[in-house]
Scaffold this motif. Structure first.
Motif, PDB file in Angstrom:
ATOM      1  N   SER A 161       0.791  -1.500   0.141  1.00 14.85           N
ATOM      2  CA  SER A 161      -0.148  -0.201   0.416  1.00 14.85           C
ATOM      3  C   SER A 161       0.725   1.073  -0.207  1.00 14.85           C
ATOM      4  O   SER A 161       2.053   1.185   0.325  1.00 14.85           O
ATOM      5  CB  SER A 161      -0.812   0.085   1.746  1.00 14.85           C
ATOM      6  OG  SER A 161       0.317   0.480   2.127  1.00 14.85           O
ATOM      7  N   SER A 162       0.579   2.649  -0.308  1.00 15.41           N
ATOM      8  CA  SER A 162       1.463   3.927  -0.562  1.00 15.41           C
ATOM      9  C   SER A 162       1.844   4.000   0.949  1.00 15.41           C
ATOM     10  O   SER A 162       2.385   4.814   1.065  1.00 15.41           O
ATOM     11  CB  SER A 162       0.608   5.081  -1.140  1.00 15.41           C
ATOM     12  OG  SER A 162      -1.096   5.150  -0.368  1.00 15.41           O
ATOM     13  N   GLU A 163       0.388   3.735   1.739  1.00 16.01           N
ATOM     14  CA  GLU A 163       1.033   4.599   3.017  1.00 16.01           C
ATOM     15  C   GLU A 163       2.240   2.999   4.001  1.00 16.01           C
ATOM     16  O   GLU A 163       3.024   4.257   4.109  1.00 16.01           O
ATOM     17  CB  GLU A 163      -0.611   4.056   4.285  1.00 16.01           C
ATOM     18  CG  GLU A 163      -0.201   3.853   5.261  1.00 16.01           C
ATOM     19  CD  GLU A 163      -1.376   3.223   6.275  1.00 16.01           C
ATOM     20  OE1 GLU A 163      -0.628   3.454   7.293  1.00 16.01           O
ATOM     21  OE2 GLU A 163      -2.496   2.560   5.601  1.00 16.01           O
ATOM     22  N   HIS A 164       2.239   2.266   3.328  1.00 13.16           N
ATOM     23  CA  HIS A 164       3.417   0.787   3.749  1.00 13.16           C
ATOM     24  C   HIS A 164       4.389   1.695   3.158  1.00 13.16           C
ATOM     25  O   HIS A 164       5.687   1.551   4.063  1.00 13.16           O
ATOM     26  CB  HIS A 164       3.211   0.070   4.032  1.00 13.16           C
ATOM     27  CG  HIS A 164       2.373  -1.024   4.960  1.00 13.16           C
ATOM     28  ND1 HIS A 164       1.830  -1.822   5.134  1.00 13.16           N
ATOM     29  CD2 HIS A 164       1.748  -0.135   5.884  1.00 13.16           C
ATOM     30  CE1 HIS A 164       0.618  -2.203   5.713  1.00 13.16           C
ATOM     31  NE2 HIS A 164       1.109  -1.141   6.457  1.00 13.16           N
ATOM     32  N   LYS A 218       4.933   4.304   2.266  1.00 15.48           N
ATOM     33  CA  LYS A 218       6.000   5.616   2.633  1.00 15.48           C
ATOM     34  C   LYS A 218       6.825   6.068   4.112  1.00 15.48           C
ATOM     35  O   LYS A 218       7.600   6.542   4.267  1.00 15.48           O
ATOM     36  CB  LYS A 218       4.649   6.252   3.441  1.00 15.48           C
ATOM     37  CG  LYS A 218       5.059   8.156   3.548  1.00 15.48           C
ATOM     38  CD  LYS A 218       4.137   9.043   3.042  1.00 15.48           C
ATOM     39  CE  LYS A 218       3.880  10.201   3.488  1.00 15.48           C
ATOM     40  NZ  LYS A 218       5.615  10.807   4.396  1.00 15.48           N
ATOM     41  N   ILE A 219       6.114   4.516   4.884  1.00 18.17           N
ATOM     42  CA  ILE A 219       6.911   4.519   5.838  1.00 18.17           C
ATOM     43  C   ILE A 219       8.149   3.473   6.045  1.00 18.17           C
ATOM     44  O   ILE A 219       9.044   3.918   7.053  1.00 18.17           O
ATOM     45  CB  ILE A 219       5.459   3.004   7.149  1.00 18.17           C
ATOM     46  CG1 ILE A 219       4.002   4.161   7.291  1.00 18.17           C
ATOM     47  CG2 ILE A 219       6.062   2.281   8.364  1.00 18.17           C
ATOM     48  CD1 ILE A 219       3.109   2.872   8.190  1.00 18.17           C
TER      49      ILE A 219
END
Ligand code: AMP
Length: 182
Positions: free
Chosen positions: A4-7, A9-10
């Motif tokens: 995911s884009s959130e993961h 980014k992390i």
């Protein structure tokens, strides 16, 4: 499995840029800040586990030295053996070796001659933290194949897209890099 884009980014935010290391003009991608960040390390390794669990792999081969950390972690998660590909002179048993060009001069890496010999035509995933010019990974993939195994894919946490490393390595094996730097 897609990240995911959130993961993504992390993971991306956990990698520290060090300017002018080890020499002027280089931006060194420091993955120690990914490793000591339990959330980022766990997201990264779970992603790699999900991606590679259906590949029918026999071994993970990790490149000296940061490829050992990610490669050995993944091998254990997948229930596979791990093979280190080391800088010249470090492996104690009979080795095969491959030279490759650096910006100035040449370097050499080695693998134990019998590292993959328990399984015929073993399916191997090659692992390192970063691909730049691709010289190291190309030599490592050659060694895996020369040792009688089959390098089915090379995986990197970071790919420097402004160099031709990925394009060149793709002539030899499939390439996956999680974070692409343009
Ligand atoms: P190359 O053979 O040019 O693809 O270089 C890849 C190897 O050098 C990998 O083992 C990396 O760990 C290391 N490396 C090259 N450039 C960098 C960089 N900018 N930041 C961190 N590691 C690098």
């Amino acid at each position: 499995m897609q990240l995911s884009s959130e993961h993504r980014k992390i993971i991306e935010d956990s990698i520290r840029d060090i300017k002018d290391f080890p020499k002027p003009g280089i931006i060194f991608k420091d993955i120690t800040t990914l490793l000591n960040n339990k959330e980022a390390y766990s997201i990264l390794m779970n992603h790699l586990y999900e991606k590679y669990k259906e590949y029918n792999l026999d071994y993970i081969a990790g490149i000296d030295a940061r490829g050992f950390i990610f490669g050995a972690t993944l091998a254990q998660m997948l229930g596979l053996g791990f093979v280190p590909i080391r800088k010249k002179g470090k492996l104690p048993y009979t080795t095969i070796s491959e030279k490759y060009s650096l910006e100035y001069g040449i370097d050499e890496i080695e693998v134990h001659i019998d590292a993959f010999s328990k399984i015929q035509n073993a399916r191997v995933l090659l692992m390192d933290d970063l691909i730049a010019t691709g010289g190291t990974a190309n030599a490592a993939a050659t060694l895996v194949n020369q040792a009688g195994a089959n390098c089915v894919e090379a995986c990197f946490i970071i790919g420097l897209n402004f160099l031709d490393g990925i394009k060149n390595l793709e002539q030899k094996t499939a390439v996956y890099s999680i974070i692409e730097v343009n």
